[in-house]
Scaffold this motif. Structure first.
Motif, PDB file in Angstrom:
ATOM      1  N   CYS A   1       0.852  -1.179   0.000  1.00 15.91           N
ATOM      2  CA  CYS A   1       0.000   0.000   0.000  1.00 15.91           C
ATOM      3  C   CYS A   1       0.892   1.234   0.000  1.00 15.91           C
ATOM      4  O   CYS A   1       2.087   1.157   0.299  1.00 15.91           O
ATOM      5  N   HIS A   2       0.310   2.389  -0.314  1.00 16.24           N
ATOM      6  CA  HIS A   2       1.101   3.600  -0.478  1.00 16.24           C
ATOM      7  C   HIS A   2       0.988   4.516   0.730  1.00 16.24           C
ATOM      8  O   HIS A   2       1.242   5.723   0.612  1.00 16.24           O
ATOM      9  N   TYR A   3       0.611   3.979   1.876  1.00 19.12           N
ATOM     10  CA  TYR A   3       0.456   4.777   3.089  1.00 19.12           C
ATOM     11  C   TYR A   3       1.466   4.326   4.130  1.00 19.12           C
ATOM     12  O   TYR A   3       1.755   3.134   4.257  1.00 19.12           O
ATOM     13  N   PRO A   4       1.992   5.275   4.896  1.00 16.16           N
ATOM     14  CA  PRO A   4       2.911   4.886   5.977  1.00 16.16           C
ATOM     15  C   PRO A   4       2.152   4.142   7.065  1.00 16.16           C
ATOM     16  O   PRO A   4       0.926   4.288   7.205  1.00 16.16           O
ATOM     17  N   PRO A   5       2.849   3.317   7.849  1.00 13.93           N
ATOM     18  CA  PRO A   5       2.168   2.512   8.886  1.00 13.93           C
ATOM     19  C   PRO A   5       1.313   3.331   9.842  1.00 13.93           C
ATOM     20  O   PRO A   5       0.259   2.850  10.286  1.00 13.93           O
ATOM     21  N   GLY A   6       1.740   4.552  10.153  1.00 10.65           N
ATOM     22  CA  GLY A   6       0.961   5.374  11.073  1.00 10.65           C
ATOM     23  C   GLY A   6      -0.400   5.752  10.561  1.00 10.65           C
ATOM     24  O   GLY A   6      -1.250   6.216  11.324  1.00 10.65           O
ATOM     25  N   MET A   7      -0.652   5.564   9.236  1.00  9.08           N
ATOM     26  CA  MET A   7      -1.943   5.910   8.645  1.00  9.08           C
ATOM     27  C   MET A   7      -2.842   4.701   8.449  1.00  9.08           C
ATOM     28  O   MET A   7      -3.999   4.845   8.072  1.00  9.08           O
ATOM     29  N   TRP A   8      -2.319   3.491   8.683  1.00  6.56           N
ATOM     30  CA  TRP A   8      -3.064   2.290   8.313  1.00  6.56           C
ATOM     31  C   TRP A   8      -4.453   2.210   8.943  1.00  6.56           C
ATOM     32  O   TRP A   8      -5.390   1.715   8.325  1.00  6.56           O
ATOM     33  N   CYS A   9      -4.586   2.664  10.164  1.00  9.03           N
ATOM     34  CA  CYS A   9      -5.893   2.577  10.834  1.00  9.03           C
ATOM     35  C   CYS A   9      -6.564   3.944  10.950  1.00  9.03           C
ATOM     36  O   CYS A   9      -7.478   4.120  11.765  1.00  9.03           O
ATOM     37  N   SER A  10      -6.129   4.911  10.169  1.00 11.30           N
ATOM     38  CA  SER A  10      -6.704   6.250  10.266  1.00 11.30           C
ATOM     39  C   SER A  10      -8.049   6.349   9.564  1.00 11.30           C
ATOM     40  O   SER A  10      -8.846   7.241   9.853  1.00 11.30           O
ATOM     41  N   SER A  11      -8.314   5.466   8.615  1.00 13.13           N
ATOM     42  CA  SER A  11      -9.625   5.421   7.964  1.00 13.13           C
ATOM     43  C   SER A  11      -9.870   3.993   7.485  1.00 13.13           C
ATOM     44  O   SER A  11      -8.928   3.211   7.282  1.00 13.13           O
ATOM     45  N   TRP A  12     -11.153   3.696   7.286  1.00 14.92           N
ATOM     46  CA  TRP A  12     -11.481   2.348   6.843  1.00 14.92           C
ATOM     47  C   TRP A  12     -10.958   2.092   5.427  1.00 14.92           C
ATOM     48  O   TRP A  12     -10.503   0.991   5.114  1.00 14.92           O
ATOM     49  N   GLU A  13     -10.995   3.119   4.563  1.00 13.97           N
ATOM     50  CA  GLU A  13     -10.520   2.966   3.194  1.00 13.97           C
ATOM     51  C   GLU A  13      -9.034   2.590   3.164  1.00 13.97           C
ATOM     52  O   GLU A  13      -8.597   1.721   2.398  1.00 13.97           O
ATOM     53  N   ILE A  14      -8.245   3.265   4.012  1.00  9.77           N
ATOM     54  CA  ILE A  14      -6.811   2.977   4.055  1.00  9.77           C
ATOM     55  C   ILE A  14      -6.569   1.588   4.631  1.00  9.77           C
ATOM     56  O   ILE A  14      -5.704   0.830   4.159  1.00  9.77           O
ATOM     57  N   ALA A  15      -7.341   1.215   5.667  1.00 12.83           N
ATOM     58  CA  ALA A  15      -7.203  -0.126   6.242  1.00 12.83           C
ATOM     59  C   ALA A  15      -7.466  -1.199   5.201  1.00 12.83           C
ATOM     60  O   ALA A  15      -6.754  -2.211   5.125  1.00 12.83           O
ATOM     61  N   VAL A  16      -8.488  -0.971   4.343  1.00 13.22           N
ATOM     62  CA  VAL A  16      -8.804  -1.930   3.281  1.00 13.22           C
ATOM     63  C   VAL A  16      -7.675  -1.969   2.257  1.00 13.22           C
ATOM     64  O   VAL A  16      -7.227  -3.044   1.828  1.00 13.22           O
TER      65      VAL A  16
END
Length: 264
Positions: A28-43
């Motif tokens: 994914c293109h997000y840093p680990p600190g963002m993984w649970c910041s939104s449901w879309e990013i978690a997916v």
């Protein structure tokens, strides 16, 4: 979803867990600190399950400690037996999941004589003195970790009063017998016993005997029976949080009967 968490924290809690299951981190293109910041990013990062589990753990309220109150008198045989063979050993093993409150007064009676409280105890003046000494120990030492071993030591002795000095020498040598007796023989001890009288007389239902055991603010015949037979198992079964290792093995029942109780 909630605000971003520190990257290192999520790497440890989520990334490592994901890697164990798949052999690599998610593409994914997000840093680990963002993984649970939104449901879309978690997916997108394929950590939906881990994020849900993490926040469930974070939001979970800690389980309340099991509250055990013992209303007793220091020379009652049944009280001594329950305190020394059940309550103290259980507390030593399960102190992380329980609180203990000791109220030495029992079946005593009080009256006000010219502004001072006078007590008549079931087993005579020596019991009144012992009750007051134990109340003073609780007041002077404040912490159950400091005073409970002394009271256990006293209640294990044949002569509760004579045991005060050697028990102090073992468990709290910095507290002198003179300091304890100054409290017990003075206004402080008198008031402490009056407070114990008020607390005992306010019990609902009223106590019929001692030892009288209250669990999480409740006294029933069934709770009393369970406490007398195996307080350890009762505390383990009552605690709603993650059980400590000590609770994994159920202890044998002691089967204390009512012969040793002291009727009111």
């Amino acid at each position: 979803m909630k605000a971003p968490l520190p990257p290192l924290l999520l790497l440890l809690l989520l990334g490592a867990q994901w890697a164990v299951g798949t052999g690599s981190l998610p593409a994914c293109h997000y840093p680990p600190g963002m993984w649970c910041s939104s449901w879309e990013i978690a997916v997108a990062c394929q950590v939906e399950k881990q994020c849900v589990e993490y926040y469930q753990r974070a939001d979970a309220k800690p389980a309340s400690l099991v509250q055990i109150e013992l209303y007793y008198e220091c020379l009652c045989g049944g009280c001594k037996e329950f305190l020394t063979s059940q309550l103290f050993p259980t507390w030593k093993m399960l102190k992380d999941i329980m609180n203990v409150t000791l109220v030495p007064y029992g079946n005593a009676q009080e009256r006000n004589d010219s502004g001072k409280w006078v007590f008549d105890c079931q087993h005579g003046p020596e019991e009144c003195q012992g009750n007051t000494i134990e109340a003073c120990l609780m007041n002077l030492l404040a912490s159950v970790d400091r005073y409970f071993p002394i009271i256990y030591c006293m209640e294990s002795a044949v002569d509760v009063i004579k045991a005060v000095q050697p028990c102090l020498a073992i468990y709290q040598p910095e507290l002198t017998t003179e300091k304890v007796m100054e409290c017990a023989n003075g206004d402080a001890g008198n008031q402490l016993m009056h407070q114990n009288a008020l607390r005992t007389n306010a019990l609902s239902p009223p106590h019929k005997f001692v030892p009288w055991i209250v669990v999480n603010g409740k006294h029933t015949d069934d709770l009393q029976r369970q406490a007398l037979n195996s307080l350890f198992n009762l505390v383990c079964n009552t605690y709603t949080g993650t059980k400590p290792d000590a609770c994994k093995t159920e202890k044998d029942h002691i089967h204390m009967n009512m012969d040793g109780v002291c009727l009111n």
